[in-house]
Design an enzyme around this catalytic site. Structure first.
Site, PDB file in Angstrom:
ATOM      1  N   ARG A  52      52.604  51.550  50.823  1.00  0.00           N
ATOM      2  CA  ARG A  52      51.488  51.918  49.940  1.00  0.00           C
ATOM      3  C   ARG A  52      51.989  52.756  48.778  1.00  0.00           C
ATOM      4  O   ARG A  52      51.546  52.625  47.640  1.00  0.00           O
ATOM      5  CB  ARG A  52      50.376  52.647  50.713  1.00  0.00           C
ATOM      6  CG  ARG A  52      49.302  53.246  49.798  1.00  0.00           C
ATOM      7  CD  ARG A  52      48.030  53.684  50.515  1.00  0.00           C
ATOM      8  NE  ARG A  52      48.258  54.271  51.823  1.00  0.00           N
ATOM      9  CZ  ARG A  52      48.799  55.465  52.049  1.00  0.00           C
ATOM     10  NH1 ARG A  52      49.153  56.245  51.052  1.00  0.00           N
ATOM     11  NH2 ARG A  52      48.989  55.892  53.285  1.00  0.00           N
ATOM     12  N   TYR A 105      32.317  42.693  30.669  1.00  0.00           N
ATOM     13  CA  TYR A 105      32.358  41.889  31.897  1.00  0.00           C
ATOM     14  C   TYR A 105      31.332  42.446  32.895  1.00  0.00           C
ATOM     15  O   TYR A 105      31.301  43.661  33.150  1.00  0.00           O
ATOM     16  CB  TYR A 105      33.777  41.964  32.471  1.00  0.00           C
ATOM     17  CG  TYR A 105      33.942  41.331  33.816  1.00  0.00           C
ATOM     18  CD1 TYR A 105      33.835  39.956  33.968  1.00  0.00           C
ATOM     19  CD2 TYR A 105      34.220  42.100  34.938  1.00  0.00           C
ATOM     20  CE1 TYR A 105      33.993  39.376  35.213  1.00  0.00           C
ATOM     21  CE2 TYR A 105      34.381  41.522  36.187  1.00  0.00           C
ATOM     22  CZ  TYR A 105      34.271  40.152  36.315  1.00  0.00           C
ATOM     23  OH  TYR A 105      34.425  39.588  37.549  1.00  0.00           O
ATOM     24  N   ASP A 178      40.072  46.884  27.887  1.00  0.00           N
ATOM     25  CA  ASP A 178      40.249  45.811  28.864  1.00  0.00           C
ATOM     26  C   ASP A 178      40.857  44.638  28.095  1.00  0.00           C
ATOM     27  O   ASP A 178      40.183  43.984  27.298  1.00  0.00           O
ATOM     28  CB  ASP A 178      38.891  45.442  29.481  1.00  0.00           C
ATOM     29  CG  ASP A 178      38.997  44.342  30.532  1.00  0.00           C
ATOM     30  OD1 ASP A 178      39.977  43.570  30.496  1.00  0.00           O
ATOM     31  OD2 ASP A 178      38.085  44.250  31.381  1.00  0.00           O
ATOM     32  N   LYS A 203      43.671  36.627  35.727  1.00  0.00           N
ATOM     33  CA  LYS A 203      43.358  35.690  34.654  1.00  0.00           C
ATOM     34  C   LYS A 203      44.657  35.217  33.977  1.00  0.00           C
ATOM     35  O   LYS A 203      45.455  34.571  34.619  1.00  0.00           O
ATOM     36  CB  LYS A 203      42.391  36.353  33.687  1.00  0.00           C
ATOM     37  CG  LYS A 203      41.219  37.104  34.383  1.00  0.00           C
ATOM     38  CD  LYS A 203      40.284  36.217  35.170  1.00  0.00           C
ATOM     39  CE  LYS A 203      39.323  36.968  36.085  1.00  0.00           C
ATOM     40  NZ  LYS A 203      38.563  38.049  35.487  1.00  0.00           N
TER      41      LYS A 203
END
Ligand SMILES: *Cc1c(COP(=O)(O)O)cnc(C)c1O
Length: 389
Positions: A52, A105, A178, A203
């Site tokens: 992690r 978004y 973004d 994306k």
């Protein structure tokens, strides 16, 4: 991390991709191990102790991302929204407010309004092309974060990153961009003054519709420390295989984006004159209100094209279900062309809010297939509408 000394395509292939010392493997090995044996107590071999906290495959992706966005630090998360959540936790406190685009978004708005809203972070969605209005909002002391998506999703509006950075900084606030729609290949927000860049790497960066992920890039050491702490302490990290696939996708971003852009431009120009199409929203068209700005702040207009159908909602639904190559599906940025009906798909969560999208709107994620085939596919789907007049 890595200095951006080479061209974009070169860094995409080489940044963070050191040749493996044991076998000389040209492609860095994929490290699945969750734990790392120190060389005696307290003596970590390369700084790794637990998955992690750090993983070499994730580091390799983060180095690559930082180089390509021109930032000093990058963090790879399990999804774009996990990356956004980490940023909001790192940089805002209850009583503060996020000023954001009113066509952001839908999932980002849902996260900000319905998750962080409940924890005391307010939000103000507005038209970010109205710089006076933005400046007025940002002059309020509680407005500490300006949240920008350009080109925006799905209306493809373009906002002036440098101007917004100036407004944010004059008011001691941060500017977040973004950069999912443009990708770092077409737009470099940090160079334009942004403090933080966020991506859904699901994306264009991943690019093959086979891995969900998110990324944060910044050059500010303090912001990086606090976002890094969120990543470590909350734990929404990307897994090793996801990081590996994202790195592999990112290596070909430049060539993919060139084709996405040329295909999208050809499709937009073709549809402009189509009688069934009321309006084409693509920043590469000279009559798009953000065309000049996009030309100045981007190095290409991207692969996303939205269209509004003259026949309203019924026509939009029919075309959405009538293509064969364009696959009716959420998401974007992959090599295959996708068709989305935002009103009921990607933006269903913002119906009835200020962020609702027109009912006659279709959003195309133009892939890298042969453009003549894509145009044929759209023409066939649109032909049925025309005949009914
Ligand atoms: C998809 C998307 C997100 C969310 O990313 P996930 O990887 O789905 O969590 C955020 N912003 C934009 C612009 C997106 O398209």
């Amino acid at each position: 991390m890595t200095e951006n000394r080479h061209g974009f395509a070169t860094d995409a292939i080489h940044a963070g991709q050191e040749i493996d010392e044991v076998f000389g493997a040209v492609v860095p090995p994929l490290h699945f191990s969750t734990t790392y044996a120190p060389d005696g107590i307290g003596n970590l071999r390369r700084g790794y102790d637990y998955g992690r906290a750090g993983n070499p495959t994730r580091t390799s992706l983060q180095t690559q991302l930082a180089a390509l966005e021109g930032g000093r630090h990058a963090f790879s998360f399990g999804s774009g929204l996990a990356a956004e959540d980490a940023i909001i936790r790192a940089v805002t406190r209850p009583g503060q407010r996020i000023v954001m685009g009113n066509d952001a978004y839908g999932g980002s708005y849902r996260l900000i309004s319905r998750i962080h809203g409940d924890w005391g972070i307010a939000n103000t969605p507005l038209d970010l092309t109205d710089l006076d209005r933005v400046a007025a909002e940002m002059s309020e002391p509680d407005a500490t974060l300006l949240w920008v998506e350009t080109p925006s999703n799905p209306l493809m509006s373009i906002t002036d990153i440098a101007a917004l950075a100036k407004i944010a900084h004059e008011n001691n606030a941060l500017l977040l961009v973004d950069n999912t729609f443009a990708s770092p290949y077409l737009q470099q927000p940090l160079a334009l003054g942004a403090d933080i860049v966020v991506h859904s790497t699901t994306k264009y960066i991943g690019g093959h519709s086979d891995v969900v992920g998110g990324a944060v890039i910044t050059s500010d050491d303090e912001l990086a420390a606090s976002i890094g702490f969120q990543q470590f302490a909350v734990g929404a990290v990307s897994g090793p295989l996801d990081a590996y696939l994202t790195t592999r996708g990112l290596k070909t971003l430049a060539v993919r984006m060139d084709r996405h852009c040329s295909n999208a431009q050809a499709i937009a120009e073709h549809l402009v004159d189509h009688p069934a199409v009321e309006r084409v929203l693509y920043p590469g068209l000279p009559d798009h209100p953000g065309h000049e700005l996009a030309k100045a702040q981007m190095s290409g207009f991207g692969g996303m094209v939205s269209i509004q159908l003259a026949g309203g909602e019924a026509a939009a639904r029919k075309v959405a279900e009538g293509t064969r190559l364009f696959i009716l599906a959420e998401s974007l940025g992959g090599i295959e062309s996708l068709m989305n009906y935002p009103h009921e798909m990607t933006h269903a969560s913002v119906r009835g809010t200020e962020l609702a999208v027109p009912e006659n709107l279709l959003r195309l994620s133009v892939g890298i297939e042969d453009v003549a085939d894509l145009i044929d596919d759209l023409d066939t789907a649109l032909a049925g509408l025309e005949r009914r007049g």
